[in-house]
Design a protein around this motif. Sequence first.
Motif, short mmCIF file in Angstrom:
data_model
loop_
_atom_site.label_atom_id
_atom_site.label_comp_id
_atom_site.label_asym_id
_atom_site.label_seq_id
_atom_site.Cartn_x
_atom_site.Cartn_y
_atom_site.Cartn_z
N ASN A 139 0.80 -1.23 0.00
CA ASN A 139 0.00 0.00 0.00
C ASN A 139 0.83 1.28 0.00
O ASN A 139 0.27 2.37 -0.09
CB ASN A 139 -0.95 0.00 1.19
CG ASN A 139 -1.96 -1.12 1.10
OD1 ASN A 139 -2.71 -1.21 0.14
ND2 ASN A 139 -1.96 -2.00 2.08
N LYS A 140 2.13 1.14 0.17
CA LYS A 140 3.04 2.31 0.20
C LYS A 140 2.63 3.32 1.27
O LYS A 140 2.71 4.53 1.07
CB LYS A 140 3.09 3.00 -1.17
CG LYS A 140 3.46 2.08 -2.31
CD LYS A 140 4.94 1.97 -2.45
CE LYS A 140 5.33 1.28 -3.73
NZ LYS A 140 5.77 -0.08 -3.54
N ARG A 141 2.15 2.80 2.39
CA ARG A 141 1.79 3.67 3.53
C ARG A 141 1.74 2.82 4.79
O ARG A 141 1.71 1.60 4.74
CB ARG A 141 0.44 4.33 3.30
CG ARG A 141 -0.72 3.36 3.22
CD ARG A 141 -2.04 4.09 2.99
NE ARG A 141 -3.14 3.18 2.85
CZ ARG A 141 -3.81 2.62 3.86
NH1 ARG A 141 -3.48 2.88 5.10
NH2 ARG A 141 -4.80 1.79 3.63
N TYR A 183 2.83 22.07 6.68
CA TYR A 183 3.20 23.46 6.93
C TYR A 183 4.70 23.65 7.11
O TYR A 183 5.15 24.76 7.32
CB TYR A 183 2.45 24.00 8.14
CG TYR A 183 0.96 23.97 7.92
CD1 TYR A 183 0.35 24.83 7.02
CD2 TYR A 183 0.16 23.05 8.60
CE1 TYR A 183 -1.02 24.79 6.80
CE2 TYR A 183 -1.22 23.01 8.40
CZ TYR A 183 -1.79 23.88 7.50
OH TYR A 183 -3.15 23.84 7.28
N GLU A 184 5.48 22.59 7.05
CA GLU A 184 6.93 22.73 7.23
C GLU A 184 7.59 23.25 5.97
O GLU A 184 7.19 22.99 4.88
CB GLU A 184 7.55 21.38 7.62
CG GLU A 184 7.24 21.01 9.04
CD GLU A 184 7.91 19.71 9.44
OE1 GLU A 184 8.51 19.01 8.60
OE2 GLU A 184 7.83 19.38 10.61
N TYR A 239 7.47 5.97 5.02
CA TYR A 239 6.11 6.37 4.67
C TYR A 239 5.46 7.23 5.76
O TYR A 239 4.25 7.38 5.79
CB TYR A 239 5.25 5.13 4.40
CG TYR A 239 5.78 4.33 3.23
CD1 TYR A 239 5.71 4.85 1.94
CD2 TYR A 239 6.36 3.10 3.43
CE1 TYR A 239 6.20 4.13 0.86
CE2 TYR A 239 6.85 2.37 2.35
CZ TYR A 239 6.78 2.90 1.07
OH TYR A 239 7.26 2.19 0.02
N LYS A 240 6.28 7.80 6.60
CA LYS A 240 5.76 8.66 7.66
C LYS A 240 5.16 9.91 7.04
O LYS A 240 5.69 10.49 6.10
CB LYS A 240 6.89 9.03 8.61
CG LYS A 240 6.45 9.67 9.88
CD LYS A 240 7.62 9.83 10.83
CE LYS A 240 7.12 10.36 12.15
NZ LYS A 240 8.20 10.45 13.11
N ARG A 241 4.02 10.32 7.59
CA ARG A 241 3.36 11.51 7.06
C ARG A 241 4.18 12.76 7.36
O ARG A 241 4.79 12.89 8.40
CB ARG A 241 1.97 11.68 7.69
CG ARG A 241 1.01 10.65 7.19
CD ARG A 241 -0.35 10.90 7.79
NE ARG A 241 -1.34 10.19 7.03
CZ ARG A 241 -2.09 10.71 6.07
NH1 ARG A 241 -1.98 11.99 5.79
NH2 ARG A 241 -2.95 10.00 5.43
#
Length: 77
Positions: A21-23, A76-77, A70-72
């Motif tokens: 799922n690449k997540r 806003y960075e 795959y960390k979100r």
Amino acid sequence: MTQDEKWEQRYNEVKNFIETNKRNPSKYDAEERGEYYTWLKHNRKQMNAGKMKDERVEKFRKLLELTEQYKRKNQYE
């Protein structure tokens, strides 16, 4: 089936889920949370507390490296 076999089976399921799922598993989806997210969270706590078996630690660290890919990201960075 022994505990080690069950752990190995779940490890492979989680790894396959992430690669397919690449997540990472979602904590908001009931099926993913019940099967994968909770397993990851529990084993992370066990490892950090030093309660995980030595032979599992190295494999689990590799899985955590995969989850980091795959960390979100904060938009806003």
